[in-house]
Write an enzyme that holds these catalytic residues in place. Structure first.
Site, PDB file in Angstrom:
ATOM      1  CG  ASP A 136      -2.159   0.939   0.939  1.00 32.26           C
ATOM      2  OD1 ASP A 136      -2.076   1.783   0.011  1.00 32.26           O
ATOM      3  OD2 ASP A 136      -3.179   0.837   1.651  1.00 32.26           O
TER       4      ASP A 136
HETATM    5  C1  BGC Z   1      -4.950   3.343  -0.074  1.00 28.69           C
HETATM    6  C2  BGC Z   1      -5.052   2.356  -1.214  1.00 28.69           C
HETATM    7  C3  BGC Z   1      -4.845   3.075  -2.517  1.00 28.69           C
HETATM    8  C4  BGC Z   1      -3.499   3.777  -2.489  1.00 28.69           C
HETATM    9  C5  BGC Z   1      -3.196   4.555  -3.761  1.00 28.69           C
HETATM   10  C6  BGC Z   1      -3.670   4.166  -0.137  1.00 28.69           C
HETATM   11  O1  BGC Z   1      -3.697   5.174   0.806  1.00 28.69           O
HETATM   12  O2  BGC Z   1      -5.019   2.668   1.163  1.00 28.69           O
HETATM   13  O3  BGC Z   1      -6.294   1.729  -1.205  1.00 28.69           O
HETATM   14  O4  BGC Z   1      -4.937   2.178  -3.581  1.00 28.69           O
HETATM   15  O5  BGC Z   1      -3.490   4.706  -1.415  1.00 28.69           O
HETATM   16  O6  BGC Z   1      -4.026   5.663  -3.848  1.00 28.69           O
END
Ligand code: BGC
Length: 751
Positions: A225
């Protein structure tokens, strides 16, 4: 392709290999122009393609209903079609991987991201997510199954540890991931921010390597993530391939140093580099030049870009020498906007999905509305609906949403009043009086209520389940007026409804329906289509009744999942609690009967059972029934089993305490008045099993199971018994001493 990847691996320097393991910037993988390795663009997801251009602006794309709404459809085929549409849009925008679906289980209704997740139940979540992944990937675009694992609250998500016992992990929190990985083979899996039993998910060797790859046979890439990596070298060793977003070379240097001084073997490095190269080979190349078309230079600080050797027109735009790029891959300098016919077709699909997600919770017969009728429409949400939640999933809709007010005006005589400010705690006398006058003068009043923007968002949880007080008071006054009131609750997750609930003529849940929700809602209210949504999560009676009430959000860095496998309806049923609306609930404008339910054992040893029944539409209108198939374990009928026998000699009645019933399959059938459908489902071995921690296997006890078929978890229409032997006794049930030792040993592995 493996040959190409092997050849490439042999050509890359250590530094080039390390650079492939972190992003170029926020959204792209790092290209290696010297070796003709292009970049791949990753975009959120899940209910639309958020292809960012600068800052937080993104290219317009279809805003489909959010995952929580899609789940209410219980429709695998629809999810696959929505997935395919998302894949087509991603591809048209040069996006190689769509960051979704989110399959975290709704442990608490307070989780701010519940609108991005599917359900409180792992089978429903897994089935629908597998269909979504299949759809997206059918268009040559990858998915990212997220957030792996046990990321069930936003509060403290970057550092909190989800402390979960192994059986609960396997049966509830990992089950949907497993189903999707095995069934649909997502190109990527995204690890979560949180720690799992004390270890960061990004560095969790048991989770990423032993379980995901070893047991489940996953052969795709694991991406972090965004910002979830704490120790890059430990993460690499644990099986985390790609770190996102870019790290400006900092952690690449750490990886290089670790390989040089022998802390990480080149074999481990190559394993991850290979997975990145395989992803690059499958995905459409990231269009480096398209940024220019959108008036943004790739070096714009907002894109936190590292300059690519060879400039923005470098190798990344020119296609790949690695493996087979999809033949119809769009050129890197493509249009950057969606074709008009695609926008129109996908808007129609978004409307179909929205219609299927609208859930009728209560109806005394006032719905469907029949024209001509004088309607009072009350509430700001009638004009400015909430179509999605906030955070990284926020989509810039390709078409301006039509409000339900405008959609209703074409068929009804409508008077609109705001009633109260969305956030107000106390009613505003003048606004309320205006609204009540409109209600009294109407044949039917539609009152739209809901929580306010910012309450359902990534990064935050809700503090409570209540609607703003002024809205509650407005509804109390409206139902007292004598005019039949249809309360329409707009939002991404469960709320607690006040005393007006049982005096309203109808209650409709209108989840985050995306850009086509206004038209969809009007069509359902008018009876042009049957309301076929079914709740994918329980609406509790009170926050205090919810499974995680005592242990959420946790303390001192630990959220202890003390309720174990008793999540969602499993909890309410175990405790015999009254709920607001049960899991699976949703009414139709017609009525269905279940007839001739039967079950036949297909393979007793393996535990495969076929269940069938006839569903008949006995009403006057066409409609949709969602047949839900639950399994109750042996020895669970007639009371709560704890200990049996004389004091001092009492022993547990069952080897493990199992939920009263668990959803094991479902089928959606559409029937004309008088129509009959024969529903047949095949229950797989897991439907009867539980995770035996000591044995490290799925175990089925011998006994008589009850297969229940129904319209909700609390509206069961038929039950059939099926007797099965114990699962193959290659590993007999352990003694208490063996159990103790084995459990202690395995707990150490899982954390
Ligand atoms: C989120 C993800 C997301 C990623 C990219 C993160 O903060 O938890 O779900 O895909 O950011 O935006």
């Amino acid at each position: 392709m493996n040959d190409d990847v092997d050849r490439l691996l042999a050509r890359l320097t250590l530094e080039q290999k390390a650079s492939l393991l972190s992003g170029l910037d926020s959204w792209r993988t790092t290209p290696v122009p010297d070796a003709d390795v292009p970049s791949v663009w990753l975009s959120d997801g899940p209910h639309g393609v958020r292809r960012e251009v600068a800052g937080r602006d993104s290219v317009p794309s279809t805003c489909f209903p959010t995952e929580s709404a899609l789940a209410a459809t219980w429709d695998r085929d629809l999810l696959e079609r929505v997935g395919a549409a998302l894949g087509a849009e991603a591809r048209a925008l040069g996006v190689g991987v769509l960051l979704g679906p989110g399959v975290n289980i709704k442990r608490t209704p307070l989780c701010g991201r519940n609108f991005e997740y599917l359900s409180e139940d792992p089978v429903l979540t897994g089935e629908l997510a597998a269909a979504y992944v299949t759809g997206v990937q059918s268009r040559g675009v990858g998915t990212s199954l997220k957030h792996f694992a046990a990321n069930n609250q936003e509060w403290g998500r970057h550092w909190y540890s989800s402390d979960v016992d192994e059986r609960t992990l396997r049966e509830i929190y990992l089950a949907a991931f497993e189903r999707v990985v095995r069934r649909a083979r997502p190109w990527t899996v995204m690890c979560s921010y949180n720690r799992l039993n004390g270890v960061h998910a990004s560095q969790h060797g048991w989770l990423l390597d032993d379980l995901l790859r070893g047991e489940w046979g996953y052969d795709g890439l694991v991406v972090s993530d965004w910002g979830a990596v704490h120790d890059r070298v430990a993460a690499l060793a644990a099986g985390l391939d790609l770190e996102m977003p870019g790290c400006d070379g900092v952690t690449d240097a750490e990886v290089v140093a670790a390989v040089r001084d022998g802390r990480v073997s080149e074999e481990v490095l190559d394993r991850s580099v290979r997975r990145v190269l395989e992803l690059v080979a499958r995905a459409v190349p990231a269009p480096m030049t398209r940024l220019i078309r959108w008036g943004v230079d790739p070096e714009t600080p907002g894109l936190d870009g590292r300059r690519v050797a060879g400039g923005p027109e470098g190798a990344a735009g020119a296609g790949s020498a690695v493996g087979d790029q999809p033949a119809d891959g769009e050129p890197a300098d493509g249009p950057g906007v969606l074709p008009e016919d695609m926008v129109a077709a996908h808007h129609a699909l978004a409307a179909e999905a929205a219609q299927a997600a609208i859930t009728l919770l209560r109806n005394d017969g006032v719905l469907p509305l029949t024209a001509p009728r004088r309607l009072a429409v009350v509430g700001r949400l009638a004009v400015a609906p909430r179509i999605q939640g906030a955070g990284s999933a926020l989509v810039n809709p390709a078409q301006t949403p039509v409000s339900v007010l405008d959609a209703l005006r074409s068929s009804f005589d409508v008077t609109y009043a705001e009633g109260c400010a969305m956030t107000a705690e106390a009613p505003d006398a003048a606004r309320e009086a205006e609204a009540l006058a409109a209600v009294r003068a109407a044949d039917v009043a539609l009152v739209l209520v809901g929580q306010v923007d910012g309450t359902e968002s990534e990064g935050y949880d809700r503090a409570h389940l209540d609607l703003p007080a002024a809205q509650e008071k407005l509804l109390d006054a409206a139902v007292a007026s004598g005019t039949p009131v249809v309360a329409i609750v707009n939002g991404g997750s469960a709320v607690r409804l006040g005393g007006w609930r049982d005096r309203a003529a109808a209650v409709v849940h209108c989840p985050f329906l995306g850009q086509a929700g206004g038209e969809a809602l009007a069509r359902v209210l008018a009876g042009d289509v049957d309301p076929s949504g079914r709740l994918a999560e329980t609406w509790p009676g009170r926050l205090e009744d919810t499974p995680a009430f005592v242990t959420y959000p946790g303390d001192r860095g630990h959220a202890r999942y003390g309720e174990g496998v008793f999540v969602g309806y499993r909890w309410y049923d175990e405790l015999g609690l009254a709920v607001g609306y049960p899991f699976g609930h949703g009414l139709s404008y017609t009525r269905f009967e279940y007839r001739d339910a039967a079950a036949g054992v297909v393979d007793a040893e393996a535990g495969v059972v076929e269940v069938a029944c006839e569903v008949v539409n006995v009403g006057e209108r066409p409609g949709v029934e969602v047949v839900q198939v639950y399994v109750a374990p042996p020895r669970r009928r007639g009371g709560v089993p704890v200990l049996d026998g004389e004091p001092g000699e009492a022993v547990p009645v069952t080897p493990v305490r199992r939920p009263v019933r668990e959803l094991r399959d479902f089928a959606r059938v559409s029937l004309a008045p008088g129509g009959t459908a024969r529903v047949v489902v095949t229950l797989e071995p897991r439907a009867f099993a539980y995770w035996d921690v000591a044995g490290g296997l799925w175990r089925r006890d011998a006994g008589t199971y009850v297969v229940e078929l129904g319209s909700s978890s609390r509206d069961l229409r038929a039950a059939v018994e099926v007797t099965l032997p114990a699962s193959p006794a290659d590993r007999p049930e352990p003694t208490d001493v063996e159990l103790h030792d084995a459990v202690v040993a395995r707990s150490a592995v899982v954390s």
